[in-house]
Design an enzyme around this catalytic site. Structure first.
Site, PDB file in Angstrom:
ATOM      1  N   VAL A   1     -15.388  49.702 -17.534  1.00 29.83           N
ATOM      2  CA  VAL A   1     -15.727  51.052 -18.008  1.00 29.83           C
ATOM      3  C   VAL A   1     -17.052  51.502 -17.402  1.00 29.83           C
ATOM      4  CG1 VAL A   1     -16.365  52.396 -20.061  1.00 29.83           C
ATOM      5  CG2 VAL A   1     -14.470  50.787 -20.186  1.00 29.83           C
ATOM      6  N   CYS A   2     -18.047  50.625 -17.424  1.00 30.68           N
ATOM      7  CA  CYS A   2     -19.394  51.018 -17.002  1.00 30.68           C
ATOM      8  C   CYS A   2     -19.385  51.630 -15.605  1.00 30.68           C
ATOM      9  CB  CYS A   2     -20.315  49.800 -17.049  1.00 30.68           C
ATOM     10  SG  CYS A   2     -21.935  50.118 -16.374  1.00 30.68           S
TER      11      CYS A   2
ATOM     12  N   LYS B   1     -24.573  58.593 -14.722  1.00 34.73           N
ATOM     13  CA  LYS B   1     -25.924  58.676 -14.124  1.00 34.73           C
ATOM     14  C   LYS B   1     -25.909  59.559 -12.875  1.00 34.73           C
ATOM     15  CE  LYS B   1     -26.623  57.196 -17.242  1.00 34.73           C
ATOM     16  NZ  LYS B   1     -25.845  56.565 -18.310  1.00 34.73           N
TER      17      LYS B   1
ATOM     18  N   GLY C   1     -21.518  63.548 -32.593  1.00 38.03           N
ATOM     19  CA  GLY C   1     -22.291  62.322 -32.369  1.00 38.03           C
ATOM     20  C   GLY C   1     -23.508  62.587 -31.497  1.00 38.03           C
TER      21      GLY C   1
ATOM     22  N   GLU D   1     -24.472  65.876 -35.638  1.00 42.11           N
ATOM     23  CA  GLU D   1     -24.810  64.468 -35.930  1.00 42.11           C
ATOM     24  C   GLU D   1     -24.805  64.268 -37.440  1.00 42.11           C
ATOM     25  OE1 GLU D   1     -25.579  61.365 -34.447  1.00 42.11           O
ATOM     26  OE2 GLU D   1     -25.890  60.790 -36.532  1.00 42.11           O
TER      27      GLU D   1
ATOM     28  N   VAL E   1     -18.272  66.649 -39.708  1.00 40.97           N
ATOM     29  CA  VAL E   1     -17.132  67.435 -39.227  1.00 40.97           C
ATOM     30  C   VAL E   1     -15.991  67.185 -40.203  1.00 40.97           C
ATOM     31  CG1 VAL E   1     -15.460  67.730 -37.366  1.00 40.97           C
ATOM     32  CG2 VAL E   1     -17.861  67.328 -36.817  1.00 40.97           C
TER      33      VAL E   1
ATOM     34  N   GLY F   1     -19.462  56.353 -31.234  1.00 37.91           N
ATOM     35  CA  GLY F   1     -19.567  54.904 -31.124  1.00 37.91           C
ATOM     36  C   GLY F   1     -18.363  54.289 -30.431  1.00 37.91           C
TER      37      GLY F   1
ATOM     38  N   ALA G   1     -24.348  47.172 -20.969  1.00 34.29           N
ATOM     39  CA  ALA G   1     -23.897  46.443 -19.775  1.00 34.29           C
ATOM     40  C   ALA G   1     -24.856  45.319 -19.403  1.00 34.29           C
ATOM     41  CB  ALA G   1     -23.756  47.419 -18.610  1.00 34.29           C
TER      42      ALA G   1
ATOM     43  N   HIS H   1     -52.125  53.622  -9.128  1.00 35.75           N
ATOM     44  CA  HIS H   1     -52.558  54.964  -9.499  1.00 35.75           C
ATOM     45  C   HIS H   1     -52.257  55.931  -8.368  1.00 35.75           C
ATOM     46  CE1 HIS H   1     -54.964  58.112 -11.340  1.00 35.75           C
ATOM     47  NE2 HIS H   1     -55.502  58.340 -10.166  1.00 35.75           N
TER      48      HIS H   1
END
Ligand code: NAD
Length: 471
Positions: free
Chosen positions: A44-45, A54, A182, A205, A239, A272, A321, A445
């Site tokens: 799945v990932c 991503k 969610g 939510e 909901v 979830g 993952a 820096h």
């Protein structure tokens, strides 16, 4: 057609946990068979989760940054989405390239990949079926890495306009109005993507806060930004039901304003995930499974059947993952006779929204709940030159040091690239670093990573970028 083969190690499921386990076992000298019902490796990932999301989140960020820099003196014309081109890029040049890379890594290691559904028919045999071909794979040791699936809410109609994370990532059009149920990892990441593509996004939510696992102060800067980008965020809202009408979905919700009906084009359910407990013969062989459907394992990732191991989402939270990959390597090493065990102190969590949220170790809420006394250093990014140069000063880095030992026990970061910055905290916690250890590290820096050192300097009493001398 039927065939029988034997492998020293068989791995069921080729997600980030399964393929890592298979590759590690092979590198340690074992003959390995890797079984997955998907056409490509990566689970799945890689195919329908972390990686494609991503890729799309990157485009969302480029879009918002190109709009933001207008007030800094650089203007672009209004961006245009070519959805077909985006899908092609995501599927072929991101996901496709990675899955091909994994297939090549399997080949070079001589890991035998079998495509099909694997079911344990006994404690030493898995039967793999694909259409009318059946392969019996006998094994010395097995690693179960079958993962999880999105949770469904009972009573909702079967309608293609009601999506889960998989269908939402297929980008089958841009809905004008999208309701997301969610406000967790998936809801907020996918909301960010769809909002950037032009959808009016509403998040519902159930709990009083978004991302209930994160500290509320860390969520605040993200929520503030999402409140501008999304049409609305309804927390502490339930909901009640969805009615599928020909031209829209009527969603009834109950929250602070009482009961309302929202008319939307699509709904994403992101409440979830559940373990893939059924359909692989776990009951047949008598695997010990807990009341939530997770396979019980020990530190070596052994189940109650000592030569059968389990890793990743099927063994419980957090369903991440990077946890699965680590567990996969542990299981492979144990099988190869190495002195391995899963004994990581921390598993970092990252939500790849904009700003990102990341934490490692204890959140402040958890430290309080556990009655742990701590010193806290919070470095606001408004005092970071790099954050100012990026125009993103809303973030902060928060470090918690246990009073009794002085050690870092938790770090939470909200801000651009928090997901990368948290790695330093993971290392510091694993190494048992205290505030002075981190404060004495020379950070580059100007970089956002300085904020991690600065948060420690506040507790060590050596901060100069703020006026906060130690009392
Ligand atoms: P989640 O647990 O992160 O969030 C689900 C949210 O839905 C919670 O805030 C919960 O309170 C809420 N909820 C539950 N029932 C509800 C209801 N009936 N109505 C309204 N809200 C309700 O789950 P997810 O976002 O579906 O993601 C699943 C899992 O996938 C995550 O737990 C995570 O392990 C993994 N994931 C990780 C990443 C990442 O690492 N960046 C990204 C996506 C998914």
């Amino acid at each position: 057609m039927s065939e029988s083969i034997h492998a020293e190690v068989v791995v069921l499921g080729a997600g980030p946990g399964g393929y890592a386990a298979a590759f590690r076992a092979s590198d340690l000298g074992k003959s390995v068979v890797l079984i997955d019902k998907g056409k490509t490796l990566g689970g799945v990932c890689l195919n329908r989760g972390c990686i494609p999301s991503k890729a799309l989140l990157h485009l969302a960020r480029v879009k918002s940054e190109s709009a933001e820099v207008k007030s800094f003196g650089l203007s672009f014309s209004e961006p245009e989405w070519d959805l077909e081109a985006v899908k092609k890029w995501k599927d072929e040049r991101v996901v496709g390239r990675l899955t091909k890379g994994i297939a090549a890594l399997a080949k070079v290691r001589k890991v035998q990949v079998i495509e099909g559904s694997g079911v344990f028919v006994s404690k030493d045999t898995i039967e793999v079926t694909k259409e009318d071909s059946v392969t019996q794979v006998t094994f010395d040791d097995a690693i179960i890495a079958v993962g999880s699936h999105p949770t469904k809410i009972p009573g909702f109609p079967e309608d293609p306009r009601i999506m889960d994370s998989t269908s939402a990532l297929e980008l089958d059009g841009i809905p004008e109005k999208l309701l997301i149920i969610g406000g967790g990892y998936i809801g907020l990441e996918m909301g960010t993507i769809y909002s950037a593509m032009g959808s009016e996004v509403t998040v519902v939510e159930f709990m009083p806060n978004l991302l209930p696992g994160a500290d509320p102060d860390v969520v605040k800067p993200l929520e503030k930004r999402l409140q501008k980008d999304f049409a609305s965020i309804r927390t502490a809202t339930k909901v009640q039901g969805i009615e599928a009408l020909p031209d829209h979905l009527a969603v009834s919700i109950e929250g602070a304003n009482g009961v309302e009906t929202l008319s939307v084009d699509k709904v994403l359910v992101a409440v979830g995930r559940r373990p893939n407990t059924h359909g692989s013969g776990f009951e047949t062989i008598g695997l010990d499974i807990n009341e939530r459907g997770f396979i019980k394992v020990n530190q070596r990732r052994q189940t109650n059947i000592p030569h059968i191991y389990a890793i990743g989402d099927i063994t419980g939270d957090p369903m991440l993952a990077h946890k699965a990959t680590h567990e996969g390597k542990v299981a492979a090493e144990v099988i190869a006779g190495e002195p391995a065990a899963f004994d990581s102190s921390v598993i970092p969590a990252v939500i790849f929204t904009d700003p990102e949220i990341a934490w490692a170790g204890l959140t402040e809420t958890q430290a309080k709940e556990q009655g742990i006394e701590y010193d806290k250093g919070v470095f606001p990014w408004s005092a970071s030159g790099r954050a100012l140069a990026l125009g993103r000063t809303e973030g902060f880095s928060k470090a918690l040091f246990e009073k009794q030992t002085g050690r870092l026990i938790g770090m939470s970061i909200v801000g651009t690239n928090a997901g990368d910055l948290i790695a330093e905290a993971v290392l510091a916690i694993e190494m048992g670093a205290d505030a002075e250890d981190i404060a004495l590290i020379i950070h580059p820096h100007p970089s956002l990573s300085e904020s991690v050192g600065n948060a420690a300097e506040i507790v060590a009493g050596s901060i100069t970028d703020l006026f906060a001398p130690k009392k």
